[in-house]
Design a protein around this motif. Structure first.
Motif, short mmCIF file in Angstrom:
data_model
loop_
_atom_site.label_atom_id
_atom_site.label_comp_id
_atom_site.label_asym_id
_atom_site.label_seq_id
_atom_site.Cartn_x
_atom_site.Cartn_y
_atom_site.Cartn_z
N UNK A 81 -4.32 0.33 10.34
CA UNK A 81 -3.80 -1.03 10.14
C UNK A 81 -2.83 -1.07 8.96
N UNK A 82 -3.22 -0.43 7.86
CA UNK A 82 -2.34 -0.42 6.68
C UNK A 82 -1.07 0.36 6.97
N UNK A 83 -1.21 1.54 7.56
CA UNK A 83 -0.03 2.37 7.85
C UNK A 83 0.89 1.70 8.85
N UNK A 84 0.32 1.07 9.88
CA UNK A 84 1.15 0.40 10.88
C UNK A 84 1.88 -0.79 10.29
N UNK A 85 1.21 -1.55 9.42
CA UNK A 85 1.88 -2.69 8.77
C UNK A 85 3.05 -2.21 7.91
N UNK A 86 2.86 -1.12 7.17
CA UNK A 86 3.94 -0.57 6.35
C UNK A 86 5.09 -0.09 7.22
N UNK A 87 4.76 0.61 8.31
CA UNK A 87 5.82 1.14 9.18
C UNK A 87 6.59 0.01 9.87
N UNK A 88 5.91 -1.08 10.23
CA UNK A 88 6.60 -2.21 10.86
C UNK A 88 7.58 -2.85 9.88
N UNK A 89 7.12 -3.10 8.67
CA UNK A 89 7.99 -3.74 7.68
C UNK A 89 9.17 -2.86 7.34
N UNK A 90 8.92 -1.59 7.05
CA UNK A 90 10.00 -0.70 6.64
C UNK A 90 10.94 -0.42 7.81
N UNK A 91 10.38 -0.12 8.99
CA UNK A 91 11.21 0.23 10.14
C UNK A 91 12.04 -0.92 10.65
N UNK A 92 11.43 -2.08 10.81
CA UNK A 92 12.17 -3.23 11.36
C UNK A 92 13.19 -3.78 10.37
N UNK A 93 12.79 -3.91 9.11
CA UNK A 93 13.71 -4.46 8.12
C UNK A 93 14.89 -3.53 7.91
N UNK A 94 14.62 -2.24 7.76
CA UNK A 94 15.71 -1.29 7.56
C UNK A 94 16.63 -1.19 8.76
N UNK A 95 16.05 -1.15 9.96
CA UNK A 95 16.87 -1.03 11.16
C UNK A 95 17.69 -2.26 11.45
N UNK A 96 17.16 -3.44 11.12
CA UNK A 96 17.90 -4.68 11.43
C UNK A 96 18.92 -5.02 10.34
#
Length: 290
Positions: A81-96
Motif C-alpha cells: 500500500x505504501x509503495x503503490x501510493x508512492x509510485x502513483x504520486x511520483x509516476x502520475x505527477x511526473x508523467x503528466x
C-alpha cells in the motif's frame, strides 16, 4: 466482472488468497493455542494433539503458522500500500506535469532503481531503532516503489496526449482532477499488477529479514519460524514439520499472487490472452450472428 471470473488463473489465485485471508483472520480463533507457549513435548512429530508437530521448545507449529500469517501478510499488504501510493504520486505527477518536475522525479526514481534492493533493506533494517511491523513495512516500501513509478510514468506519458485528456484540459478541468479522475482509472490494471507483485516481494523480503535475524524475533511470522528452525538445526535432526509448513505457505501465496497477476495481465493485454476453446468460440459467434 463476469469476464474476470471466466479466467481460471484469476479464480485459482483468488481462491488461494481467500484461503490465507481466512486463515489470518479466523485461524487464531479456531486454533486457540498460544503460539509462544512452551511444553515438554519438544520436537514431537505431527499427531492428533499437534497436527503439525512441535518446535524444540514444545511450541505448536500449527498455531505458529496460523498466527504467523497475520504478520507476514500484514507486512506484505502494508508495504504494498505504501509503495503503490508512492509510485502513483511520483509516476502520475511526473508523467503528466513533465519538465523540471519530471526530470527531478525521474532522477530520484532512477537512483532507487539502480540500488540493490535486498542489501539496502538489510542495511536499513539493521539501523532501525524499532523492528516492529510498521518499521519493517516502511523499509520494504521505501525500496520497492521505484519500478512501479517508472511503469506508471511511461503509461501516463502515452495517456496525457489522448483526446479525452485534451478535451478535459480545453474544458478548464484542474490538473489534479485530470490526473486522478481521467488518467488514473485507465491505469488500474497496471496499478493492480504492480500492487500484487509488491505484496509478494514484501512477503519474501520480510521472510528474508526475519531469517537473517533483522526483524522483531519476538513476534511470530513465517520468517521467524524459519529463523528458529535454522538456528536449532531442524533439518539435521529431521524435524521437517518445523520448516516445511511456513515455506510451503510462502510458496502457495506466491503462486496465488502470481496467478492473479497473470490473469489480470491477460485481461488488460489482449495479446496475452489464450485461444478460446471451441465451445466458447461457437457461443461467441452465435451471439454475434443473432
Amino acid at each position: 466482472m463476469r469476464g474476470i471470473l471466466r479466467s481460471p488463473k484469476i479464480v485459482a489465485g483468488l481462491l488461494i488468497l481467500a484461503f490465507f485471508v481466512v486463515l489470518a483472520v479466523l485461524g487464531p480463533l479456531l486454533v486457540g493455542a498460544d503460539p509462544t507457549k512452551t511444553s515438554g513435548a519438544g520436537l514431537a512429530g505431527p499427531s492428533a494433539a499437534h497436527w503439525l508437530g512441535t518446535t524444540q521448545s514444545g511450541q505448536d507449529v500449527l498455531a505458529q503458522v496460523v498466527y504467523g500469517a497475520r504478520i507476514s501478510m500484514g507486512v506484505g499488504v502494508l508495504s504494498a500500500l505504501i509503495a503503490t501510493a508512492l509510485s502513483i504520486v511520483v509516476g502520475l505527477v511526473g508523467g503528466y506535469v513533465g519538465g523540471v518536475v519530471d526530470e527531478v522525479l525521474s532522477l530520484i526514481t532512477n537512483i532507487f532503481l539502480v540500488l540493490p534492493a535486498l542489501p539496502l533493506v538489510i542495511v536499513l533494517a539493521g539501523y532501525l531503532p524499532s523492528r516492529g511491523v510498521m518499521s519493517v513495512a516502511a523499509v520494504i516500501a521505501v525500496t520497492g516503489w521505484a519500478w512501479g513509478a517508472r511503469v506508471l510514468r511511461a503509461q501516463t506519458l502515452t495517456l496525457r496526449g489522448r483526446d479525452y485528456v485534451q478535451a478535459a484540459k480545453a474544458g478548464g478541468e484542474r490538473a489534479w482532477r485530470i490526473v486522478f479522475a481521467e488518467i488514473l482509472p485507465v491505469e488500474f490494471p497496471v496499478i493492480a499488477t504492480s500492487f500484487l507483485a509488491t505484496v509478494l516481494a514484501a512477503i519474501l523480503a520480510e521472510a528474508g529479514l526475519s531469517f537473517l535475524g533483522l526483524a522483531n524475533l519476538s513476534t511470530v511470522s513465517w520468517g521467524t519460524m524459519l529463523y528458529f528452525a535454522q538456528n536449532n538445526q531442524a533439518l539435521l535432526v529431521g524435524a521437517w514439520w518445523w520448516f516445511i509448513p511456513p515455506g510451503l505457505c510462502i510458496a502457495l501465496i506466491g503462486a496465488g499472487l502470481g496467478l492473479l497477476n497473470f490473469g489480470i495481465d491477460e485481461i488488460a493485454n489482449p495479446r496475452l490472452r489464450t485461444v478460446l476453446p471451441k465451445r466458447a468460440r461457437r457461443a461467441r459467434r452465435a451471439e454475434v450472428t443473432s
